[in-house]
Design a protein around this motif. Structure first.
Motif, PDB file in Angstrom:
ATOM      1  N   ASN A 183      -3.351   3.050  -5.963  1.00 16.17           N
ATOM      2  CA  ASN A 183      -2.050   3.203  -5.309  1.00 16.17           C
ATOM      3  C   ASN A 183      -0.895   3.083  -6.302  1.00 16.17           C
ATOM      4  O   ASN A 183       0.120   3.782  -6.169  1.00 16.17           O
ATOM      5  CB  ASN A 183      -1.900   2.175  -4.187  1.00 16.17           C
ATOM      6  N   ARG A 184      -1.029   2.208  -7.297  1.00 15.25           N
ATOM      7  CA  ARG A 184       0.019   2.100  -8.322  1.00 15.25           C
ATOM      8  C   ARG A 184       0.136   3.404  -9.113  1.00 15.25           C
ATOM      9  O   ARG A 184       1.242   3.889  -9.376  1.00 15.25           O
ATOM     10  CB  ARG A 184      -0.271   0.937  -9.281  1.00 15.25           C
ATOM     11  N   SER A 242       1.687   6.126  -6.971  1.00 16.57           N
ATOM     12  CA  SER A 242       3.116   5.909  -6.742  1.00 16.57           C
ATOM     13  C   SER A 242       3.965   6.366  -7.921  1.00 16.57           C
ATOM     14  O   SER A 242       5.131   6.738  -7.755  1.00 16.57           O
ATOM     15  CB  SER A 242       3.381   4.422  -6.466  1.00 16.57           C
ATOM     16  N   ARG A 243       3.373   6.361  -9.123  1.00 20.23           N
ATOM     17  CA  ARG A 243       4.128   6.779 -10.306  1.00 20.23           C
ATOM     18  C   ARG A 243       4.426   8.274 -10.296  1.00 20.23           C
ATOM     19  O   ARG A 243       5.444   8.708 -10.827  1.00 20.23           O
ATOM     20  CB  ARG A 243       3.351   6.420 -11.579  1.00 20.23           C
ATOM     21  N   ARG A 246      -3.312   9.775   0.540  1.00 18.59           N
ATOM     22  CA  ARG A 246      -1.894   9.822   0.171  1.00 18.59           C
ATOM     23  C   ARG A 246      -1.371  11.250   0.177  1.00 18.59           C
ATOM     24  O   ARG A 246      -0.249  11.518   0.603  1.00 18.59           O
ATOM     25  CB  ARG A 246      -1.684   9.184  -1.209  1.00 18.59           C
ATOM     26  N   VAL A 281       4.123  10.292  -7.353  1.00 16.02           N
ATOM     27  CA  VAL A 281       4.451  10.787  -6.012  1.00 16.02           C
ATOM     28  C   VAL A 281       5.880  11.302  -5.962  1.00 16.02           C
ATOM     29  O   VAL A 281       6.162  12.341  -5.363  1.00 16.02           O
ATOM     30  CB  VAL A 281       4.208   9.667  -4.984  1.00 16.02           C
ATOM     31  N   ALA A 282       6.808  10.605  -6.594  1.00 17.49           N
ATOM     32  CA  ALA A 282       8.216  11.024  -6.544  1.00 17.49           C
ATOM     33  C   ALA A 282       8.412  12.355  -7.261  1.00 17.49           C
ATOM     34  O   ALA A 282       9.282  13.149  -6.882  1.00 17.49           O
ATOM     35  CB  ALA A 282       9.094   9.947  -7.179  1.00 17.49           C
TER      36      ALA A 282
END
Length: 219
Positions: A45-46, A49-50, A196, A52-53
């Motif tokens: 997940n970390r 998240s890096r 995700r 995803v944006a």
């Protein structure tokens, strides 16, 4: 001090091979590996998240490679301050002696400074193992740790195949050393990544966003 080497000699010796199988079957059984699920999930997940944006990522370099390498370093109880150097030794040809030397020192430290062993610290448990004649020597433990680290591309390939839906030839694993771990890592990581991406595409349960485009996926 005796320098560690690969487990080739251990594997050639039938007695040593039997000891290795006992250790591997105990430490890499599915019940023991399931203990890793929270760590793999949190790291996955970390990493997700890096990128995803950005809406895009290099599948191998941003996800499939760092995940198993980091998990294996955590599994071996490698301090975060040493991980960059250890990755260099693992990835660069001709650096095996430095990598094995570091792992030999790590085994010695864990043996002589037992302290509190974390549930996921495989190397710490094996260093404390007093279970009789099947116990691996310190040299063998350093070699085992090295083989686990250099085997991380197996997981990376499994993740790539799982995400892209491509075929993957089942890797050779004559002693059952890395494949159970690789399959566990890849199954958890791929499942989370698909979840995700599905959330990003559909907008549920999170806010609507662009799906992730994977770059250099054939690397």
């Amino acid at each position: 001090m005796e320098r560690p080497n690969t487990l080739n000699a251990l594997l050639r010796d039938q007695t040593g091979h039997g000891r290795l199988h006992q250790v591997v079957s105990r430490e890499f059984g599915q019940e023991r590996l399931e203990v890793l699920r929270p760590s793999v999930g949190q790291l996955a997940n970390r990493l997700i998240s890096r990128f995803v944006a950005r809406g895009q990522a290099e599948l191998m370099e941003d996800f499939a490679v760092p995940l198993p390498l980091t998990i294996r370093m955590e599994l071996l109880g490698v301090p975060e301050s040493d991980r960059e150097n250890l990755r260099y030794w693992v990835d660069e040809p001709g650096q095996q002696d430095d990598g094995l030397g570091y792992l030999s020192d790590l085994v010695n430290h864990k043996t002589t400074h037992p302290g509190i062993i974390a549930t996921t610290d495989l190397l710490g448990r094996l260093c404390r193992d007093e279970g009789g004649p099947e116990r691996l020597s310190d040299v063998e433990l350093a070699s085992l740790a090295w083989l686990l680290l250099v085997d991380y591309p197996v997981t990376a390939g499994l993740i790539r195949a799982g995400v892209l839906g491509t075929d993957l030839v089942r890797p050779a694993d004559p002693v059952g050393l890395g494949l159970p771990l690789a399959l566990t890592e890849a199954r958890i990581a791929t499942g989370l990544l698909r979840e995700r991406c599905r959330e990003l595409t559909t907008g549920t349960p999170g806010p609507r966003s662009l799906p992730i485009t994977f770059l250099a996926a054939t690397a």
